[in-house]
Design a protein around this motif. Structure first.
Motif, PDB file in Angstrom:
ATOM      1  N   LEU A  43       0.808  -1.216   0.000  1.00 11.93           N
ATOM      2  CA  LEU A  43       0.000   0.000   0.000  1.00 11.93           C
ATOM      3  C   LEU A  43       0.848   1.276   0.000  1.00 11.93           C
ATOM      4  CD1 LEU A  43      -2.817  -0.983   2.543  1.00 11.93           C
ATOM      5  CD2 LEU A  43      -2.958  -0.925   0.043  1.00 11.93           C
ATOM      6  N   LEU A  44       1.968   1.249   0.713  1.00 11.94           N
ATOM      7  CA  LEU A  44       2.745   2.466   0.925  1.00 11.94           C
ATOM      8  C   LEU A  44       4.101   2.456   0.232  1.00 11.94           C
ATOM      9  CD1 LEU A  44       2.064   2.822   4.771  1.00 11.94           C
ATOM     10  CD2 LEU A  44       0.829   3.933   2.888  1.00 11.94           C
ATOM     11  N   GLY A  45       4.448   1.366  -0.427  1.00  6.49           N
ATOM     12  CA  GLY A  45       5.785   1.235  -1.000  1.00  6.49           C
ATOM     13  C   GLY A  45       6.113   2.279  -2.051  1.00  6.49           C
ATOM     14  N   GLY A  46       5.150   2.606  -2.916  1.00  4.65           N
ATOM     15  CA  GLY A  46       5.413   3.577  -3.979  1.00  4.65           C
ATOM     16  C   GLY A  46       5.836   4.937  -3.445  1.00  4.65           C
ATOM     17  N   PRO A  47       5.044   5.541  -2.553  1.00  8.24           N
ATOM     18  CA  PRO A  47       5.459   6.837  -1.992  1.00  8.24           C
ATOM     19  C   PRO A  47       6.790   6.781  -1.247  1.00  8.24           C
ATOM     20  CG  PRO A  47       3.129   6.444  -1.573  1.00  8.24           C
ATOM     21  CD  PRO A  47       3.673   5.181  -2.142  1.00  8.24           C
ATOM     22  N   ALA A  70      12.416   0.316  -9.186  1.00 10.99           N
ATOM     23  CA  ALA A  70      12.067  -0.124  -7.830  1.00 10.99           C
ATOM     24  C   ALA A  70      10.575  -0.445  -7.723  1.00 10.99           C
ATOM     25  CB  ALA A  70      12.451   0.948  -6.819  1.00 10.99           C
ATOM     26  N   ARG A  71       9.727   0.375  -8.347  1.00 11.96           N
ATOM     27  CA  ARG A  71       8.282   0.119  -8.304  1.00 11.96           C
ATOM     28  C   ARG A  71       7.931  -1.194  -9.008  1.00 11.96           C
ATOM     29  NH1 ARG A  71       4.432   4.187  -7.386  1.00 11.96           N
ATOM     30  NH2 ARG A  71       5.298   6.155  -6.603  1.00 11.96           N
ATOM     31  N   THR A  72       8.645  -1.498 -10.081  1.00  7.37           N
ATOM     32  CA  THR A  72       8.364  -2.726 -10.829  1.00  7.37           C
ATOM     33  C   THR A  72       8.570  -3.967  -9.971  1.00  7.37           C
ATOM     34  OG1 THR A  72       9.014  -1.680 -12.914  1.00  7.37           O
ATOM     35  CG2 THR A  72       9.035  -4.097 -12.844  1.00  7.37           C
ATOM     36  N   PHE A  73       9.603  -3.956  -9.130  1.00  4.52           N
ATOM     37  CA  PHE A  73       9.939  -5.148  -8.349  1.00  4.52           C
ATOM     38  C   PHE A  73       9.513  -5.044  -6.886  1.00  4.52           C
ATOM     39  CE2 PHE A  73      12.772  -5.151 -11.997  1.00  4.52           C
ATOM     40  CZ  PHE A  73      12.584  -6.445 -12.470  1.00  4.52           C
ATOM     41  N   LEU A  74       8.711  -4.022  -6.559  1.00  2.00           N
ATOM     42  CA  LEU A  74       8.218  -3.859  -5.194  1.00  2.00           C
ATOM     43  C   LEU A  74       7.442  -5.078  -4.685  1.00  2.00           C
ATOM     44  CD1 LEU A  74       7.670  -2.138  -2.656  1.00  2.00           C
ATOM     45  CD2 LEU A  74       5.705  -1.136  -3.877  1.00  2.00           C
ATOM     46  N   PRO A  75       6.627  -5.773  -5.502  1.00  2.00           N
ATOM     47  CA  PRO A  75       5.891  -6.931  -4.977  1.00  2.00           C
ATOM     48  C   PRO A  75       6.784  -8.000  -4.358  1.00  2.00           C
ATOM     49  CG  PRO A  75       4.952  -6.266  -7.073  1.00  2.00           C
ATOM     50  CD  PRO A  75       6.194  -5.441  -6.884  1.00  2.00           C
ATOM     51  N   PHE A  76       7.993  -8.158  -4.857  1.00  3.84           N
ATOM     52  CA  PHE A  76       8.899  -9.139  -4.256  1.00  3.84           C
ATOM     53  C   PHE A  76       9.300  -8.711  -2.843  1.00  3.84           C
ATOM     54  CE2 PHE A  76       9.456 -10.169  -8.753  1.00  3.84           C
ATOM     55  CZ  PHE A  76       9.387 -11.564  -8.711  1.00  3.84           C
ATOM     56  N   ALA A  77       9.615  -7.425  -2.687  1.00  2.00           N
ATOM     57  CA  ALA A  77       9.984  -6.926  -1.367  1.00  2.00           C
ATOM     58  C   ALA A  77       8.814  -7.055  -0.394  1.00  2.00           C
ATOM     59  CB  ALA A  77      10.436  -5.470  -1.466  1.00  2.00           C
ATOM     60  N   ALA A  78       7.581  -6.920  -0.907  1.00  2.00           N
ATOM     61  CA  ALA A  78       6.401  -7.041  -0.061  1.00  2.00           C
ATOM     62  C   ALA A  78       6.132  -8.499   0.332  1.00  2.00           C
ATOM     63  CB  ALA A  78       5.179  -6.462  -0.776  1.00  2.00           C
ATOM     64  N   LEU A  79       6.509  -9.434  -0.519  1.00  2.00           N
ATOM     65  CA  LEU A  79       6.267 -10.851  -0.247  1.00  2.00           C
ATOM     66  C   LEU A  79       7.233 -11.421   0.796  1.00  2.00           C
ATOM     67  CD1 LEU A  79       4.692 -13.431  -1.064  1.00  2.00           C
ATOM     68  CD2 LEU A  79       6.408 -13.779  -2.868  1.00  2.00           C
ATOM     69  N   ILE A  80       8.427 -10.881   0.855  1.00  2.00           N
ATOM     70  CA  ILE A  80       9.477 -11.466   1.696  1.00  2.00           C
ATOM     71  C   ILE A  80       9.129 -11.503   3.190  1.00  2.00           C
ATOM     72  CG2 ILE A  80      11.821 -11.000   2.546  1.00  2.00           C
ATOM     73  CD1 ILE A  80      12.660 -10.612  -0.371  1.00  2.00           C
ATOM     74  N   PRO A  81       8.412 -10.529   3.780  1.00  2.00           N
ATOM     75  CA  PRO A  81       8.064 -10.674   5.201  1.00  2.00           C
ATOM     76  C   PRO A  81       7.310 -11.959   5.524  1.00  2.00           C
ATOM     77  CG  PRO A  81       7.660  -8.434   4.492  1.00  2.00           C
ATOM     78  CD  PRO A  81       8.012  -9.204   3.257  1.00  2.00           C
ATOM     79  N   LEU A  82       6.460 -12.414   4.605  1.00  2.00           N
ATOM     80  CA  LEU A  82       5.735 -13.660   4.832  1.00  2.00           C
ATOM     81  C   LEU A  82       6.601 -14.874   4.522  1.00  2.00           C
ATOM     82  CD1 LEU A  82       2.139 -12.941   3.491  1.00  2.00           C
ATOM     83  CD2 LEU A  82       2.809 -13.441   5.836  1.00  2.00           C
TER      84      LEU A  82
END
Length: 457
Positions: free
Chosen positions: A341-345, A360-372
């Motif tokens: 939700l907040l990664g882009g800003p 960075a925005r293109t590959f943000l979903p990977f960074a978001a997945l890693i906590p899980l």
């Protein structure tokens, strides 16, 4: 040692787990904030080469310094076990041994800083311009090596005693000093990447001074008095030293393996150019933030499990695992949602370069997945560190790194997509490697002493 010497186990409830974890969480959260400030201080100058240089230099320094991360990790498990078994003298002797080891190793790193720096940059795939910025950053950081390694030892000792509020104070002061000095050296004095490194080194010196004061507060006497009241025969006890070095040896090998993994990741980005390297470094701030938050529960598990091992209390051991894992899973899910939700800003805040932002925005979903995806590996680290099962940590770390590198090489045709796919998979590989050893840990819990697994062979 007034409060630190108490042997009555702390209550093991969700409330007590959170009470112990929240100071670690705040302290850990401030660590990636330093990285974020470092990135923003350089990134908002608009110089992608300088940002890439800090990224490359920070990766190398992390590899070099955290090679000695056993001073933190080994100390937590060993101290918790000594505390759990009621051995007050050994609790203090552990601190003195680790402080001497940390200061000595730090001075050695400082003396060897030039050849280490040149060799590391020769191995990496940066451009000459990026290497120049990285060299400046590393030059500044090496000045803080003795203090940094001594602080590792103090932090591990405090966590092993469950003194998380003192550990929080130490971390917060160091990180605030770091951020303020970085801004002053870069924006105020124009020292660029070297200023970022120098600011961190100065902050580590401040942290060491505070850490020694905190040690005195916990021990009920200053460090010199602790040294005076600790018999030399205890400090030099061959069996205790053998166990210390055996545990630290295995954790060191494991740590080096994982640092090679992250260095390989950075090098994979460098191979694709300064923009990709800088973008991946921005996204690593998200990954680091998640790791440091979730480590709050892993660190809590280290102390609770180490204490249970020292007391030989199997039900308490299993309950500590369950409660800390519950908190870690819930936190991982919340972090994943927040990053999406907040990664882009946040990316836009960290860098003004449009190409870096887009990548960075293109590959943000990977960074978001890693906590899980990474949560099980972080929690299992806490379990095995607290139990001082160095062999399992070593073997799982080495195996996961080897498999990660093979996977990254196989995915190179996919460029940065392959880089992030391999990195995400590495967390699953590490968790799987430790899970293999978990049944053995349960079987051994009632039949072996904590030190047996760590004795040299």
């Amino acid at each position: 040692m007034p409060e630190a010497s108490a042997t009555t186990p702390a209550p093991l409830t969700r409330r007590s787990i959170f009470a112990q974890a929240w100071p670690i969480m705040l302290g850990q959260a401030s660590i990636p904030l330093v990285g974020i400030v470092d990135t923003a201080v350089i990134g908002r100058t608009g110089d992608a080469v300088a940002l890439a240089g800090v990224a490359l230099g920070a990766t190398i320094i992390t590899l070099v310094f955290w090679t000695f991360g056993f001073l933190r990790m080994g100390m937590t498990g060993l101290t918790a076990q000594a505390q759990g078994s009621g051995d007050r003298s050994e609790v203090e002797a552990l601190l003195l041994r680790a402080l001497a080891l940390g200061l000595g190793l730090g001075l050695l790193l400082l003396a060897l800083s030039w050849p280490i720096r040149e060799a590391a940059l020769a191995i990496m795939s940066g451009t000459p311009e990026v290497d120049g910025e990285a060299a400046g950053y590393m030059q500044g950081r090496f000045f803080g090596a003795p203090a940094a390694l001594a602080v590792y030892a103090i932090n591990g000792w405090l966590l092993g005693l469950g003194r998380t509020r003192e550990a929080l104070a130490l971390q917060i002061v160091m990180n605030l000093a770091n951020m303020g000095l970085d801004i002053w050296f870069v924006w105020g004095m124009g020292l660029g990447a070297y200023g970022v490194g120098l600011g961190t080194a100065c902050a580590e010196g401040i942290a060491l001074a505070l850490g020694l004061l905190l040690v005195g507060r916990v021990a009920g006497a200053n460090v010199l008095a602790v040294i005076a009241r600790t018999p030399l025969v205890l400090l030099a006890d061959r069996e205790k030293l053998a166990r210390l070095f055996a545990v630290n040896r295995d954790i060191m090998i494991r740590t080096v393996a994982l640092l090679i993994l992250f260095t390989w990741f950075a090098n994979a980005g460098a191979r694709l150019g300064a923009t990709t390297l800088a973008a991946n470094h921005v996204l690593l701030q998200f990954v680091s933030f998640a790791a440091f938050i979730l480590d709050a529960f892993a660190f809590t598990a280290e102390e609770r499990i180490g204490s249970a091992v020292g007391q030989r209390d199997r039900p308490r051991f299993l309950r500590a695992i369950r409660l800390t894992t519950e908190f870690s899973l819930a936190s991982g899910a919340l972090l994943a949602l927040a990053f999406m939700l907040l990664g882009g800003p946040v990316i836009d805040l960290l860098t003004t370069d449009p190409d870096v932002r887009q990548t960075a925005r293109t590959f943000l979903p990977f960074a978001a997945l890693i906590p899980l995806v990474g949560m099980p590996s972080w929690m299992l680290d806490g379990v095995f560190i607290g139990a001082t099962r160095g062999t399992a940590l070593r073997n799982a770390g080495v195996a996961s790194t080897v498999l990660y590198i093979a996977l990254d090489l196989g995915l190179r045709p996919f460029d940065n997509l392959g880089v992030w796919l391999a990195m995400t998979a590495s967390y699953l590989l590490r968790a799987g490697g430790l899970a293999v050893y978990f049944p053995q840990l349960l079987r051994e819990f009632d039949t072996r002493r904590p030190e047996d697994e760590s004795r040299p062979t």
